[in-house]
Scaffold this active site. Structure first.
Site, PDB file in Angstrom:
ATOM      1  N   ASP A  37       6.327   2.593 -14.932  1.00  0.00           N
ATOM      2  CA  ASP A  37       6.413   2.912 -13.510  1.00  0.00           C
ATOM      3  C   ASP A  37       6.412   4.425 -13.333  1.00  0.00           C
ATOM      4  O   ASP A  37       6.790   5.165 -14.252  1.00  0.00           O
ATOM      5  CB  ASP A  37       7.695   2.316 -12.910  1.00  0.00           C
ATOM      6  N   ASP A  58       1.795   6.818 -14.261  1.00  0.00           N
ATOM      7  CA  ASP A  58       1.112   6.849 -12.970  1.00  0.00           C
ATOM      8  C   ASP A  58      -0.244   6.193 -13.182  1.00  0.00           C
ATOM      9  O   ASP A  58      -1.130   6.775 -13.811  1.00  0.00           O
ATOM     10  CB  ASP A  58       0.955   8.301 -12.511  1.00  0.00           C
ATOM     11  N   VAL A  59      -0.417   4.975 -12.678  1.00  0.00           N
ATOM     12  CA  VAL A  59      -1.639   4.225 -12.979  1.00  0.00           C
ATOM     13  C   VAL A  59      -2.874   4.795 -12.293  1.00  0.00           C
ATOM     14  O   VAL A  59      -3.995   4.339 -12.559  1.00  0.00           O
ATOM     15  CB  VAL A  59      -1.497   2.724 -12.626  1.00  0.00           C
ATOM     16  N   TYR A 150      -5.828  -1.088   2.263  1.00  0.00           N
ATOM     17  CA  TYR A 150      -5.163  -2.078   1.420  1.00  0.00           C
ATOM     18  C   TYR A 150      -6.022  -3.327   1.274  1.00  0.00           C
ATOM     19  O   TYR A 150      -6.263  -3.811   0.159  1.00  0.00           O
ATOM     20  CB  TYR A 150      -3.798  -2.432   2.018  1.00  0.00           C
ATOM     21  N   LYS A 154      -7.805  -4.365  -2.283  1.00  0.00           N
ATOM     22  CA  LYS A 154      -7.323  -5.598  -2.907  1.00  0.00           C
ATOM     23  C   LYS A 154      -8.473  -6.588  -3.100  1.00  0.00           C
ATOM     24  O   LYS A 154      -8.455  -7.397  -4.047  1.00  0.00           O
ATOM     25  CB  LYS A 154      -6.202  -6.220  -2.076  1.00  0.00           C
ATOM     26  N   THR A 185       9.893  -7.050  -1.180  1.00  0.00           N
ATOM     27  CA  THR A 185       9.819  -5.814  -1.947  1.00  0.00           C
ATOM     28  C   THR A 185       9.953  -4.640  -0.997  1.00  0.00           C
ATOM     29  O   THR A 185       9.972  -4.802   0.232  1.00  0.00           O
ATOM     30  CB  THR A 185       8.480  -5.696  -2.701  1.00  0.00           C
TER      31      THR A 185
END
Length: 257
Positions: A37, A58-59, A150, A154, A185
């Site tokens: 994370d 950091d992806v 988003y 996605k 979340t």
């Protein structure tokens, strides 16, 4: 796949769905769980709880993902399961949102999965076994009225998961795509927004569904089973589905005003 004795990497593992997945991997008997994370402190808290390893990652940076995989191999020898789960919500809006936000979404929800696959899929193919899970969203199958970046990115996550399954599904690499609606979340508002229409699940409920699908080695993980019905309705009458989404968007805009 039987998770017992396997090594699992979970990105976005410090909270939400990722933390739920990390805890469930440990509960299922994984011999190593790596909690990755951007928030190392929170990742360390989860890792400490389950006897795992926390790694800052950091992806949106391929170098970070490569380092994550290298650290995992150094500690545990290999990567059996890669849960590519990290995601961001960003701000609400559409075409008016700045390119920097769109670019960040593409990196986190698109390229992060590609970079991860580059790092782990070849070794899975060589062993003839491995599992790669992409966390997309019901927004990837359907859409979401609150935020264009988003929903669009996605869709890309789902498409890449499909391609990965097509390309490597007969070479020992199992691939699944997680597509929930609202989950409790930090990213989800209290009422769940438009995604909360079928209730808000806990990360633990989502993780349980992921494990069930991994055992059966199916593709779609749908913690909210209603999503399958909506997806079917979309395919059967696209224009009617779009009309319904237009009404939902109008309602969202009225509430925002």
């Amino acid at each position: 796949m039987d998770i017992r004795g396997k090594v699992a990497v979970v990105t976005g593992g410090a909270s939400g769905i990722g933390a739920g997945l990390a805890r469930r991997m440990a509960a299922e008997g994984a011999r190593g769980v790596v909690v990755a994370d951007v928030n190392l402190e929170r990742a360390q808290a989860v890792a400490s709880e389950i006897g795992g390893l926390a790694v800052a990652c950091d992806v949106s940076r391929e170098a970070d993902i490569r380092q994550l995989v290298a650290v995992t191999r150094e500690r545990f020898g290999q990567v059996d399961i890669y849960l590519s789960n990290a995601g961001i919500l960003g701000r609400m809006g559409g075409i008016e949102l700045e390119d920097e936000l769109w670019d960040k979404m593409w990196q986190v929800h698109g390229m992060a999965h590609v970079w991860a696959a580059r790092a782990v899929v070849p070794e899975m193919v060589a062993r003839g076994e491995g599992y790669f899970l992409v966390t997309a969203s019901a927004a990837g199958l359907l859409n979401i009225v609150e935020t264009a970046p988003y929903g669009v990115t996605k869709h890309a996550a789902l498409a890449f998961a499909e391609w990965l399954r097509i390309a490597y599904g007969r070479r020992g690499v199992r691939v699944s795509c997680l597509c929930p609606q609202a989950v409790r979340t930090d990213m989800v508002p209290a009422d769940g927004g438009s995604a909360g229409i079928n209730g808000i699940l806990s990360p633990e409920q989502v993780a349980a569904e992921v494990v069930a699908v991994m055992r059966d080695e199916k593709f779609l993980v749908l913690p909210h089973p209603e999503v399958a019905k909506y997806f079917l309705a979309k395919a059967q009458d696209y224009d009617r589905w779009l009309g319904g989404m237009q009404k939902l968007y109008a309602q969202h805009m009225a509430n925002a005003a």
